[in-house]
Enzyme design. Structure first.
Site, mmCIF file in Angstrom:
data_model
loop_
_atom_site.group_PDB
_atom_site.id
_atom_site.type_symbol
_atom_site.label_atom_id
_atom_site.label_comp_id
_atom_site.label_asym_id
_atom_site.label_seq_id
_atom_site.Cartn_x
_atom_site.Cartn_y
_atom_site.Cartn_z
ATOM 1 N N GLY A 76 91.595 -18.537 -13.889
ATOM 2 C CA GLY A 76 90.632 -18.680 -12.594
ATOM 3 C C GLY A 76 90.220 -19.981 -12.621
ATOM 4 C CG ASP A 90 97.207 -9.360 -10.904
ATOM 5 O OD1 ASP A 90 96.156 -9.643 -11.321
ATOM 6 O OD2 ASP A 90 97.374 -8.186 -10.617
ATOM 7 C CB ALA A 91 94.623 -13.202 -14.280
ATOM 8 C CB ALA A 119 85.225 -14.685 -8.781
ATOM 9 C CE1 TYR A 179 72.160 -17.237 -10.562
ATOM 10 C CE2 TYR A 179 71.897 -15.065 -9.727
ATOM 11 C CZ TYR A 179 71.343 -16.514 -9.907
ATOM 12 O OH TYR A 179 70.360 -16.875 -9.167
ATOM 13 C CE1 TYR A 211 75.910 -12.121 -8.704
ATOM 14 C CE2 TYR A 211 75.188 -11.562 -11.193
ATOM 15 C CZ TYR A 211 76.070 -11.967 -10.338
ATOM 16 O OH TYR A 211 77.191 -12.293 -10.682
ATOM 17 C CB VAL A 258 77.957 -23.099 -2.483
ATOM 18 C CG1 VAL A 258 78.752 -22.741 -1.047
ATOM 19 C CG2 VAL A 258 76.495 -23.283 -2.028
HETATM 20 P P1 NAI Z 1 85.640 -18.728 -7.476
HETATM 21 O O1 NAI Z 1 86.051 -17.740 -6.170
HETATM 22 O O2 NAI Z 1 85.393 -20.038 -7.091
HETATM 23 O O3 NAI Z 1 86.909 -18.751 -8.499
HETATM 24 C C1 NAI Z 1 87.556 -17.489 -8.748
HETATM 25 C C2 NAI Z 1 89.102 -17.687 -9.497
HETATM 26 O O4 NAI Z 1 89.506 -16.728 -9.639
HETATM 27 C C3 NAI Z 1 90.035 -18.569 -8.764
HETATM 28 O O5 NAI Z 1 90.650 -19.433 -9.650
HETATM 29 C C4 NAI Z 1 90.952 -17.455 -8.012
HETATM 30 O O6 NAI Z 1 92.198 -17.834 -7.953
HETATM 31 C C5 NAI Z 1 90.838 -16.486 -9.554
HETATM 32 N N1 NAI Z 1 91.086 -15.097 -9.122
HETATM 33 C C6 NAI Z 1 90.770 -14.429 -8.770
HETATM 34 N N2 NAI Z 1 91.459 -12.779 -8.811
HETATM 35 C C7 NAI Z 1 92.470 -13.528 -9.590
HETATM 36 C C8 NAI Z 1 93.732 -12.547 -10.201
HETATM 37 N N3 NAI Z 1 93.736 -11.295 -9.704
HETATM 38 N N4 NAI Z 1 94.754 -13.298 -10.947
HETATM 39 C C9 NAI Z 1 94.442 -14.407 -11.133
HETATM 40 N N5 NAI Z 1 93.512 -15.255 -10.905
HETATM 41 C C10 NAI Z 1 92.371 -14.480 -9.849
HETATM 42 O O7 NAI Z 1 84.637 -18.160 -8.236
HETATM 43 P P2 NAI Z 1 83.432 -18.573 -9.136
HETATM 44 O O8 NAI Z 1 82.199 -18.509 -8.190
HETATM 45 O O9 NAI Z 1 83.711 -19.946 -9.641
HETATM 46 O O10 NAI Z 1 83.091 -17.470 -10.201
HETATM 47 C C11 NAI Z 1 83.854 -17.480 -11.668
HETATM 48 C C12 NAI Z 1 82.977 -16.843 -12.348
HETATM 49 O O11 NAI Z 1 81.822 -17.264 -12.571
HETATM 50 C C13 NAI Z 1 82.682 -15.176 -12.132
HETATM 51 O O12 NAI Z 1 82.595 -14.361 -13.149
HETATM 52 C C14 NAI Z 1 81.294 -15.490 -11.324
HETATM 53 O O13 NAI Z 1 80.687 -14.084 -11.506
HETATM 54 C C15 NAI Z 1 80.744 -16.341 -12.321
HETATM 55 N N6 NAI Z 1 79.560 -17.078 -11.868
HETATM 56 C C16 NAI Z 1 79.434 -17.401 -10.683
HETATM 57 C C17 NAI Z 1 78.127 -18.251 -10.178
HETATM 58 C C18 NAI Z 1 78.112 -18.617 -8.605
HETATM 59 O O14 NAI Z 1 77.028 -18.860 -8.157
HETATM 60 N N7 NAI Z 1 79.507 -18.550 -8.021
HETATM 61 C C19 NAI Z 1 77.133 -18.341 -10.801
HETATM 62 C C20 NAI Z 1 77.179 -17.652 -11.936
HETATM 63 C C21 NAI Z 1 78.287 -17.119 -12.691
#
Ligand code: NAI
Length: 386
Positions: free
Chosen positions: A48, A111-112, A140, A225, A235, A274
């Site tokens: 990701g 797909d990871a 995510a 989070y 949440y 965000v």
């Molecule tokens: P994001 O949407 O910016 O990034 C998600 C990543 O997952 C992307 O690289 C996407 O290509 C990849 N992805 C999704 N499905 C996939 C699949 N099937 N195969 C391969 N890659 C796949 O998400 P974000 O917000 O950076 O979240 C990442 C983690 O951090 C999550 O676990 C989220 O719960 C956690 N988190 C997020 C916060 C926030 O405020 N955005 C705060 C604290 C934790």
């Protein structure tokens, strides 16, 4: 290829490739201007790594620690008529900058969750890097294919026990809309744990360990989070929280499983940012725009790259050891959870409603909106959009 911003609700239909590249460049420069990570890993796999916290982790470890990085992400390439996703262009930009800096950077698009992807990555590690020293788990998503190939688990964004009403902010058309989430049933809770809990993280670590591609002293980290009582119903007290509790427990299981190679597994509790995933969560948008205002006023507002570099530099690769709370969680959400900050945020939220939510006196909607644009390559300083 249409490069005028097209957004539906909170979904960016297109992106601006040069803007994405510039955003990656700016994050790299920011990390390079900060203290570098001592004892940084040499070879890192990010699951990701094309956007949000995963991309920021990759930037921090590569440019704040000289790591070679592999990234698995699910992104759409451009076609003759479409720009493709921002994450796709972030990957291209990152690769170009990393290679310029003499680092190995490889992207696996797909797909990871699939066995094929795991085999591909293992083969690449064996042939090119030998072993990896770190795995960042930052997926995510709302769906995960079942391991037996029969259908998919779909996560649910729901409350538990009682309905929850929170404001959802749509960027196009611009509106704040109250949305009520019904309580989830047991199947929905279970499915959300399957998609966003720790099972897939554990499977990745197990197959990589069996394949003998984890180096001695290997570390792995996933992101969570928790938030405060303001965000609790939607949440941590909701379906996503159940998945995060599972993720936290998985870190402990993995930490034990890795002990024979002196490995360690952690979850870092991050601040609300965000991202293309977080803008979907009702109630969180108003909370984030109030939080941005308060943290900015206190001079404590970190960009995603700054936040992640602090996690890598001060916590995961701190030469004096990894400091955690009593549940073995890395708490990088300390600025956000400061009671004085929460008090102010609560006061602001009380006054925010659909007719005044853009008012700079009661929140920072403008920054919230602009950050959403920027993760899609729009409104980036230094880009001539004309
Ligand atoms: P994001 O949407 O910016 O990034 C998600 C990543 O997952 C992307 O690289 C996407 O290509 C990849 N992805 C999704 N499905 C996939 C699949 N099937 N195969 C391969 N890659 C796949 O998400 P974000 O917000 O950076 O979240 C990442 C983690 O951090 C999550 O676990 C989220 O719960 C956690 N988190 C997020 C916060 C926030 O405020 N955005 C705060 C604290 C934790």
């Amino acid at each position: 290829m249409n490069r005028i911003k097209i957004v539906k609700g909170v979904v960016a239909v297109n992106c601006h490739p040069e803007g994405c590249k510039e955003m990656v460049r700016q994050q790299i420069e920011d990390v390079k201007s900060r203290a570098s990570i001592k004892g940084a890993p040499k070879n890192v796999l990010v699951l990701g790594g094309s956007s949000g916290l995963g991309l920021a982790s990759r930037i921090s470890l590569a440019f704040g620690g000289s790591a070679n990085t592999l990234n698995v992400s699910y992104e759409r390439p451009p076609t003759e008529t479409e720009t493709g996703t921002a994450g796709y262009h972030n990957n291209l930009a990152f690769q170009a900058f990393a290679k310029e800096a003499g680092l190995i950077a490889e992207d696996f698009i797909g797909d990871a969750f699939s066995h094929e992807m795991r085999s591909k990555v293992i083969n690449y590690i064996r042939e090119t890097l030998g072993k990896i020293d770190c795995l960042v788990y930052s997926l995510a998503t709302g769906v995960r294919p079942k391991s037996n190939g029969e259908g998919k688990w779909k996560s649910a964004l729901k409350a538990i026990d009682n309905p929850f009403t929170g404001n959802f902010i749509s960027f196009e058309p611009e509106a704040m809309i109250p949305v009520t989430l019904e309580p989830a049933n047991n199947d929905e809770i279970e499915a959300t744990i399957k998609v966003m809990g720790g099972e897939d993280w554990q499977e990745w670590i197990e197959v990589l360990k069996d394949a003998d591609v984890l180096a001695h002293g290997f570390k792995t980290i996933a992101y969570s989070y928790i938030g405060s009582d303001i965000t609790y119903p939607v949440y941590f007290g909701g379906t996503l929280g159940k998945a995060k509790e599972h993720l936290h427990a998985t870190a402990d299981v993995l930490d034990i499983a890795l002990s024979d190679i002196s490995g360690q597994a952690y979850v870092a509790v991050c601040k609300a940012i965000v991202s293309k995933a977080s803008v979907f969560i009702p109630g969180l948008s108003t909370y984030i725009l109030a939080l941005i205002k308060e943290l900015k006023e206190r001079g404590e507002d970190e960009s995603t790259a700054q936040h992640m570099h602090r996690i890598m530099h001060d916590f995961l690769y701190n030469p004096e050891g990894v400091s955690t709370d009593e549940h073995r969680l890395i708490r990088a959400d300390n600025f956000e959870l400061n009671p004085a900050v929460q008090h102010k945020v609560k006061d602001m939220i009380k006054n925010i409603n659909p007719s005044n939510y853009k008012d700079p006196a009661i929140g920072d909607y403008e920054t919230y909106r602009q950050q959403f644009s920027q993760i899609n390559g729009f409104e980036v300083e230094g880009i001539d959009y004309k």
